[in-house]
Design a protein around this motif. Structure first.
Motif, mmCIF file in Angstrom:
data_model
loop_
_atom_site.group_PDB
_atom_site.id
_atom_site.type_symbol
_atom_site.label_atom_id
_atom_site.label_comp_id
_atom_site.label_asym_id
_atom_site.label_seq_id
_atom_site.Cartn_x
_atom_site.Cartn_y
_atom_site.Cartn_z
ATOM 1 N N ASN A 42 61.943 34.865 -41.083
ATOM 2 C CA ASN A 42 62.928 35.779 -41.652
ATOM 3 C C ASN A 42 63.695 35.164 -42.820
ATOM 4 O O ASN A 42 64.625 35.765 -43.330
ATOM 5 C CB ASN A 42 63.891 36.277 -40.576
ATOM 6 C CG ASN A 42 64.683 35.160 -39.940
ATOM 7 O OD1 ASN A 42 64.519 33.997 -40.271
ATOM 8 N ND2 ASN A 42 65.549 35.522 -39.009
ATOM 9 N N ASP A 43 63.307 33.938 -43.236
ATOM 10 C CA ASP A 43 64.000 33.299 -44.341
ATOM 11 C C ASP A 43 63.125 32.200 -44.916
ATOM 12 O O ASP A 43 62.268 31.650 -44.217
ATOM 13 C CB ASP A 43 65.324 32.714 -43.851
ATOM 14 C CG ASP A 43 66.327 32.497 -44.968
ATOM 15 O OD1 ASP A 43 66.018 32.805 -46.133
ATOM 16 O OD2 ASP A 43 67.442 32.024 -44.660
ATOM 17 N N GLN A 44 63.348 31.868 -46.158
ATOM 18 C CA GLN A 44 62.641 30.758 -46.780
ATOM 19 C C GLN A 44 63.445 29.488 -46.581
ATOM 20 O O GLN A 44 64.667 29.522 -46.432
ATOM 21 C CB GLN A 44 62.447 31.006 -48.272
ATOM 22 C CG GLN A 44 61.525 32.155 -48.577
ATOM 23 C CD GLN A 44 61.328 32.336 -50.079
ATOM 24 O OE1 GLN A 44 61.926 31.639 -50.872
ATOM 25 N NE2 GLN A 44 60.480 33.263 -50.433
ATOM 26 N N GLY A 45 62.760 28.351 -46.569
ATOM 27 C CA GLY A 45 63.457 27.078 -46.439
ATOM 28 C C GLY A 45 62.667 26.095 -45.608
ATOM 29 O O GLY A 45 61.502 26.312 -45.284
ATOM 30 N N GLU A 46 63.312 25.032 -45.257
ATOM 31 C CA GLU A 46 62.678 23.983 -44.475
ATOM 32 C C GLU A 46 62.937 24.202 -42.990
ATOM 33 O O GLU A 46 63.953 24.765 -42.600
ATOM 34 C CB GLU A 46 63.238 22.616 -44.894
ATOM 35 C CG GLU A 46 62.884 22.248 -46.315
ATOM 36 C CD GLU A 46 63.421 20.874 -46.696
ATOM 37 O OE1 GLU A 46 63.801 20.115 -45.800
ATOM 38 O OE2 GLU A 46 63.430 20.594 -47.890
ATOM 39 N N ALA A 47 62.001 23.755 -42.183
ATOM 40 C CA ALA A 47 62.152 23.830 -40.729
ATOM 41 C C ALA A 47 62.113 22.419 -40.161
ATOM 42 O O ALA A 47 61.372 21.570 -40.644
ATOM 43 C CB ALA A 47 61.029 24.666 -40.117
#
Length: 96
Positions: free
Chosen positions: A78-83
């Motif tokens: 549901n979002d872009q970015g790092e995990a």
């Protein structure tokens, strides 16, 4: 295939009889927890046979053991970015 999948869900077939028009009527004695999620799986396996009827009644019976969990799941971002690795570790067995 229906009989096999229902037996995996701890159901017992108690009746099999002709239902007319090259159809069979199968009656199972199954725990409610084994039926959860099965309708979608049935429609996935037999997409052209959506005119099936489902009848349920409650009968309490002794516990019959564990039922196998889900074989597949859904991953949604549901979002872009790092995990972080900790979050990905729990998802590893569900996705590719």
């Amino acid at each position: 295939m229906v009989v096999q999948k229902m037996s995996e869900r701890k159901a017992e077939m108690i009746e099999m009889r002709p239902s007319g028009g090259h159809r069979l009527r199968l009656v199972f004695y199954a725990p409610t927890r084994g039926l959860i999620g099965y309708q979608g799986e049935l429609l996935t396996d037999y997409p052209r046979h959506r005119d099936h009827e489902t009848a349920c009644s409650t009968i309490y019976a002794p516990y019959k053991g564990d039922i196998q969990g889900r074989r597949n799941g859904v991953l949604i971002s549901n979002d872009q970015g790092e995990a972080v690795a900790y979050a990905m570790f729990k998802l590893e067995d569900r996705g590719r």
